[in-house]
Design an enzyme around this catalytic site. Structure first.
Site, PDB file in Angstrom:
ATOM      1  N   VAL A  97       0.831  -1.213   0.000  1.00 44.55           N
ATOM      2  CA  VAL A  97       0.000   0.000   0.000  1.00 44.55           C
ATOM      3  C   VAL A  97       0.865   1.263   0.000  1.00 44.55           C
ATOM      4  O   VAL A  97       0.339   2.378   0.019  1.00 44.55           O
ATOM      5  CB  VAL A  97      -0.968  -0.021   1.210  1.00 44.55           C
ATOM      6  CG1 VAL A  97      -2.001  -1.137   1.024  1.00 44.55           C
ATOM      7  CG2 VAL A  97      -0.233  -0.196   2.540  1.00 44.55           C
ATOM      8  N   HIS A 113      -4.393  -4.193  -2.912  1.00 45.41           N
ATOM      9  CA  HIS A 113      -4.811  -3.974  -1.527  1.00 45.41           C
ATOM     10  C   HIS A 113      -4.948  -2.499  -1.194  1.00 45.41           C
ATOM     11  O   HIS A 113      -4.973  -2.125  -0.024  1.00 45.41           O
ATOM     12  CB  HIS A 113      -3.809  -4.639  -0.560  1.00 45.41           C
ATOM     13  CG  HIS A 113      -3.857  -6.127  -0.607  1.00 45.41           C
ATOM     14  ND1 HIS A 113      -2.883  -6.916  -0.066  1.00 45.41           N
ATOM     15  CD2 HIS A 113      -4.777  -6.967  -1.137  1.00 45.41           C
ATOM     16  CE1 HIS A 113      -3.194  -8.197  -0.261  1.00 45.41           C
ATOM     17  NE2 HIS A 113      -4.329  -8.252  -0.919  1.00 45.41           N
ATOM     18  N   CYS A 121     -14.077   8.110   1.620  1.00 48.80           N
ATOM     19  CA  CYS A 121     -15.196   8.531   2.473  1.00 48.80           C
ATOM     20  C   CYS A 121     -16.207   7.393   2.562  1.00 48.80           C
ATOM     21  O   CYS A 121     -16.692   6.906   1.539  1.00 48.80           O
ATOM     22  CB  CYS A 121     -15.864   9.781   1.869  1.00 48.80           C
ATOM     23  SG  CYS A 121     -17.373  10.265   2.744  1.00 48.80           S
ATOM     24  N   ALA A 224      15.852  -8.867  -2.216  1.00 46.65           N
ATOM     25  CA  ALA A 224      15.307  -8.474  -3.531  1.00 46.65           C
ATOM     26  C   ALA A 224      16.175  -7.414  -4.202  1.00 46.65           C
ATOM     27  O   ALA A 224      16.306  -7.398  -5.429  1.00 46.65           O
ATOM     28  CB  ALA A 224      13.880  -7.956  -3.353  1.00 46.65           C
TER      29      ALA A 224
HETATM   30  C1  BV8 Z   1     -10.971 -11.610   0.386  1.00 48.59           C
HETATM   31  C2  BV8 Z   1      -3.725  -4.106   3.185  1.00 48.59           C
HETATM   32  C3  BV8 Z   1     -12.996 -12.245  -0.642  1.00 48.59           C
HETATM   33  C4  BV8 Z   1      -3.907  -3.457   4.515  1.00 48.59           C
HETATM   34  C5  BV8 Z   1      -3.750  -6.571   3.474  1.00 48.59           C
HETATM   35  C6  BV8 Z   1     -11.945 -15.057   6.902  1.00 48.59           C
HETATM   36  C7  BV8 Z   1     -12.748 -13.963   6.597  1.00 48.59           C
HETATM   37  C8  BV8 Z   1     -12.569 -13.234   5.433  1.00 48.59           C
HETATM   38  C9  BV8 Z   1     -11.563 -13.576   4.570  1.00 48.59           C
HETATM   39  C10 BV8 Z   1     -10.757 -14.627   4.895  1.00 48.59           C
HETATM   40  C11 BV8 Z   1     -10.939 -15.398   6.036  1.00 48.59           C
HETATM   41  N1  BV8 Z   1      -9.987 -16.379   6.060  1.00 48.59           N
HETATM   42  C12 BV8 Z   1      -9.208 -16.247   4.972  1.00 48.59           C
HETATM   43  C13 BV8 Z   1      -9.662 -15.208   4.267  1.00 48.59           C
HETATM   44  C14 BV8 Z   1      -9.119 -14.682   3.077  1.00 48.59           C
HETATM   45  C15 BV8 Z   1      -8.162 -13.582   3.506  1.00 48.59           C
HETATM   46  C16 BV8 Z   1      -6.834 -14.251   3.756  1.00 48.59           C
HETATM   47  O1  BV8 Z   1      -6.179 -14.615   2.798  1.00 48.59           O
HETATM   48  N2  BV8 Z   1      -6.451 -14.406   5.032  1.00 48.59           N
HETATM   49  C17 BV8 Z   1      -5.183 -15.066   5.310  1.00 48.59           C
HETATM   50  C18 BV8 Z   1      -4.555 -14.458   6.551  1.00 48.59           C
HETATM   51  C19 BV8 Z   1      -5.459 -16.564   5.450  1.00 48.59           C
HETATM   52  N3  BV8 Z   1      -8.111 -12.623   2.435  1.00 48.59           N
HETATM   53  C20 BV8 Z   1      -8.914 -11.559   2.477  1.00 48.59           C
HETATM   54  O2  BV8 Z   1      -9.645 -11.249   3.383  1.00 48.59           O
HETATM   55  C21 BV8 Z   1      -8.870 -10.734   1.208  1.00 48.59           C
HETATM   56  N4  BV8 Z   1     -10.204 -10.569   0.722  1.00 48.59           N
HETATM   57  O3  BV8 Z   1     -10.663 -12.771   0.553  1.00 48.59           O
HETATM   58  O4  BV8 Z   1     -12.160 -11.206  -0.169  1.00 48.59           O
HETATM   59  C22 BV8 Z   1     -12.751 -12.458  -2.089  1.00 48.59           C
HETATM   60  C23 BV8 Z   1     -11.507 -12.780  -2.575  1.00 48.59           C
HETATM   61  C24 BV8 Z   1     -11.330 -13.010  -3.928  1.00 48.59           C
HETATM   62  C25 BV8 Z   1     -12.379 -12.889  -4.774  1.00 48.59           C
HETATM   63  C26 BV8 Z   1     -13.613 -12.548  -4.267  1.00 48.59           C
HETATM   64  C27 BV8 Z   1     -13.811 -12.348  -2.934  1.00 48.59           C
HETATM   65  C28 BV8 Z   1      -8.270  -9.371   1.489  1.00 48.59           C
HETATM   66  C29 BV8 Z   1      -6.829  -9.537   1.974  1.00 48.59           C
HETATM   67  C30 BV8 Z   1      -6.154  -8.170   2.017  1.00 48.59           C
HETATM   68  C31 BV8 Z   1      -5.846  -7.771   3.451  1.00 48.59           C
HETATM   69  N5  BV8 Z   1      -5.032  -6.561   3.432  1.00 48.59           N
HETATM   70  N6  BV8 Z   1      -3.052  -5.416   3.334  1.00 48.59           N
HETATM   71  C32 BV8 Z   1      -2.596  -3.218   5.184  1.00 48.59           C
HETATM   72  O5  BV8 Z   1      -1.542  -3.229   4.524  1.00 48.59           O
HETATM   73  O6  BV8 Z   1      -2.638  -2.968   6.392  1.00 48.59           O
HETATM   74  S1  BV8 Z   1      -2.937  -8.057   3.600  1.00 48.59           S
HETATM   75  C33 BV8 Z   1      -1.349  -8.071   4.286  1.00 48.59           C
HETATM   76  O7  BV8 Z   1      -0.740  -9.288   3.878  1.00 48.59           O
HETATM   77  C34 BV8 Z   1      -0.360  -7.141   3.763  1.00 48.59           C
HETATM   78  O8  BV8 Z   1      -0.806  -5.907   3.553  1.00 48.59           O
HETATM   79  C35 BV8 Z   1       0.186  -7.762   2.500  1.00 48.59           C
HETATM   80  O9  BV8 Z   1      -0.380  -7.088   1.439  1.00 48.59           O
HETATM   81  C36 BV8 Z   1      -0.361  -9.119   2.563  1.00 48.59           C
HETATM   82  C37 BV8 Z   1       0.594 -10.201   2.156  1.00 48.59           C
HETATM   83  O10 BV8 Z   1       1.738 -10.082   2.977  1.00 48.59           O
HETATM   84  P1  BV8 Z   1       3.159 -10.080   2.234  1.00 48.59           P
HETATM   85  O11 BV8 Z   1       3.198  -8.898   1.361  1.00 48.59           O
HETATM   86  O12 BV8 Z   1       3.388 -11.398   1.610  1.00 48.59           O
HETATM   87  O13 BV8 Z   1       4.122  -9.806   3.454  1.00 48.59           O
HETATM   88  P2  BV8 Z   1       4.703 -10.891   4.469  1.00 48.59           P
HETATM   89  O14 BV8 Z   1       5.317 -10.145   5.598  1.00 48.59           O
HETATM   90  O15 BV8 Z   1       3.650 -11.916   4.748  1.00 48.59           O
HETATM   91  O16 BV8 Z   1       5.858 -11.615   3.638  1.00 48.59           O
HETATM   92  C38 BV8 Z   1       7.014 -10.861   3.268  1.00 48.59           C
HETATM   93  C39 BV8 Z   1       7.924 -11.834   2.515  1.00 48.59           C
HETATM   94  O17 BV8 Z   1       9.046 -11.085   2.048  1.00 48.59           O
HETATM   95  C40 BV8 Z   1       8.463 -12.940   3.386  1.00 48.59           C
HETATM   96  O18 BV8 Z   1       8.350 -14.170   2.682  1.00 48.59           O
HETATM   97  C41 BV8 Z   1       9.929 -12.570   3.594  1.00 48.59           C
HETATM   98  O19 BV8 Z   1      10.773 -13.715   3.650  1.00 48.59           O
HETATM   99  C42 BV8 Z   1      10.231 -11.780   2.362  1.00 48.59           C
HETATM  100  N7  BV8 Z   1      11.275 -10.766   2.531  1.00 48.59           N
HETATM  101  C43 BV8 Z   1      11.572 -10.038   3.635  1.00 48.59           C
HETATM  102  N8  BV8 Z   1      12.609  -9.209   3.370  1.00 48.59           N
HETATM  103  C44 BV8 Z   1      12.938  -9.406   2.062  1.00 48.59           C
HETATM  104  C45 BV8 Z   1      12.101 -10.389   1.527  1.00 48.59           C
HETATM  105  N9  BV8 Z   1      12.191 -10.820   0.261  1.00 48.59           N
HETATM  106  C46 BV8 Z   1      13.135 -10.248  -0.507  1.00 48.59           C
HETATM  107  N10 BV8 Z   1      13.989  -9.299  -0.070  1.00 48.59           N
HETATM  108  C47 BV8 Z   1      13.922  -8.857   1.205  1.00 48.59           C
HETATM  109  N11 BV8 Z   1      14.787  -7.900   1.634  1.00 48.59           N
END
Ligand code: BV8
Length: 233
Positions: A97, A113, A121, A224
Site C-alpha cells: 500500500v 490492496h 469517504c 530483492a
Molecule cells: C478476500 C492491506 C474475498 C492493509 C492486506 C476469513 C474472513 C474473510 C476472509 C478470509 C478469512 N480467512 C481467509 C480469508 C481470506 C483472507 C486471507 O487470505 N487471510 C489469510 C490471513 C489466510 N483474504 C482476504 O480477506 C482478502 N479478501 O478474501 O475477499 C474475495 C476474494 C477473492 C475474490 C472474491 C472475494 C483481502 C486480503 C487483504 C488484506 N489486506 N493489506 C494493510 O496493509 O494494512 S494483507 C497483508 O498481507 C499485507 O498488507 C500484505 O499485502 C499481505 C501479504 O503479505 P506479504 O506482502 O506477503 O508480506 P509478508 O510479511 O507476509 O511476507 C514478506 C515476505 O518477504 C516474506 O516471505 C519474507 O521472507 C520476504 N522478505 C523479507 N525481506 C525481504 C524479503 N524478500 C526479498 N527481499 C527482502 N529484503
C-alpha cells in the site's frame, strides 16, 4: 531470466519494500507479530475503534512517506520501460500500500490492496489523495461528511481491488514472478497456482522459501535489491 517474454506478470509483497525500511508482516518481528490484524485491518476493527485503526495507518503512512525506493523497485521500473520499448508489458500487481513502485518510476502499478496515500469517504465513497494524518475530525472533500474518512486500503474480509484486470493480465502472461511475498494472503497467494495451471513459467524472488515455494518452477533466494536486478537484467 533467459528469454524475453512478451508479458511478465509481477506480484510484489512487503519484502520488496523491506530494504526501504518498511515493515513486513510475517517475518520475525513483523507487523502482525506485534499487532493483531483482526484488531487493526478489518472493517469491524474500524467500526469498533476507529481512532486506534486510524493511528495505526497514520503511523504506517508516515513511514511510507519517509522511505525511499530501493534497487528492487528501480529494477522493476527499468524492466517495465525495456519491455514497453519492445512492445511487451510488465504488469505490476502489488499487495503493498506504499507508493515506492511509483516513486521508483513504475508507470503502471496495480494496488490490489489499495493505497496508504489515499483516503476514502465511507459516506459517499469518494477517494482522495491523502498525505496527512487521518482523524475522525476530518471532513470528506467531496461530500463534507465528517468522521467518515478511512484509509483506501483493503482490509481482511474486503474485496481486493482491480481483480478483473489482474485476472486478464495473468491469463495473458508469458512469465509469472513473485517478489517479497510470503504467499499467505488470498487471492494473491493463489496466483502462482493459476499461472501453473495455464502453463506459465513461474519464479519466486524472496529472502527465503515462501509458503508457496513448491509451486514455483524457479527461485532466487536473497535480498530483492540484489536478486531482482540480476534476474530481470
Ligand atoms: C478476500 C492491506 C474475498 C492493509 C492486506 C476469513 C474472513 C474473510 C476472509 C478470509 C478469512 N480467512 C481467509 C480469508 C481470506 C483472507 C486471507 O487470505 N487471510 C489469510 C490471513 C489466510 N483474504 C482476504 O480477506 C482478502 N479478501 O478474501 O475477499 C474475495 C476474494 C477473492 C475474490 C472474491 C472475494 C483481502 C486480503 C487483504 C488484506 N489486506 N493489506 C494493510 O496493509 O494494512 S494483507 C497483508 O498481507 C499485507 O498488507 C500484505 O499485502 C499481505 C501479504 O503479505 P506479504 O506482502 O506477503 O508480506 P509478508 O510479511 O507476509 O511476507 C514478506 C515476505 O518477504 C516474506 O516471505 C519474507 O521472507 C520476504 N522478505 C523479507 N525481506 C525481504 C524479503 N524478500 C526479498 N527481499 C527482502 N529484503
Amino acid at each position: 531470466m533467459t528469454d524475453h517474454p512478451r508479458t511478465i506478470f509481477v506480484l510484489t509483497g512487503a519484502g520488496v519494500s523491506a530494504e526501504s525500511g518498511l515493515g513486513t508482516f510475517r517475518d520475525r518481528g513483523g507487523i502482525w507479530a506485534r499487532f493483531d490484524p483482526m484488531r487493526l485491518a478489518t472493517p469491524e476493527a474500524y467500526a469498533a475503534d476507529p481512532d486506534t485503526v486510524l493511528d495505526f495507518y497514520d503511523h504506517r503512512r508516515r513511514g511510507a512517506v519517509a522511505a525511499e525506493p530501493n534497487a528492487a523497485h528501480v529494477a522493476l521500473a527499468q524492466a517495465e520501460a525495456r519491455l514497453a520499448a519492445r512492445g511487451g508489458r510488465l504488469f505490476l500487481c502489488t499487495q503493498n500500500v506504499d507508493d515506492l513502485h511509483e516513486r521508483a518510476g513504475s508507470q503502471a502499478v496495480t494496488h490490489m490492496h489499495g493505497e496508504l496515500l489515499k483516503a476514502r469517504c465511507c459516506a459517499c465513497g469518494a477517494v482522495t489523495p491523502w498525505r496527512a494524518d487521518l482523524s475522525r475530525a476530518d471532513h470528506c472533500p467531496a461530500c463534507g461528511a465528517s468522521g467518515r474518512m478511512r484509509p483506501d486500503v483493503v482490509w481482511f474480509g474486503e474485496m481486493p481491488m482491480h481483480l478483473d484486470a489482474i485476472e486478464a493480465a495473468l491469463a495473458g502472461a508469458d512469465l509469472f514472478v513473485a517478489v517479497g511475498t510470503s504467499g499467505a494472503v488470498y487471492p494473491a497467494a493463489g496466483y502462482v497456482r493459476q499461472a501453473r495451471a495455464l502453463g506459465i513459467p513461474t519464479c519466486e524472488v524472496n529472502l527465503e522459501p515462501s509458503d508457496n515455494a513448491d509451486a514455483f518452477d524457479e527461485a532466487r533466494y536473497g535480498p530483492a535489491s540484489a536478486e531482482l536486478p540480476r534476474y530481470l537484467a
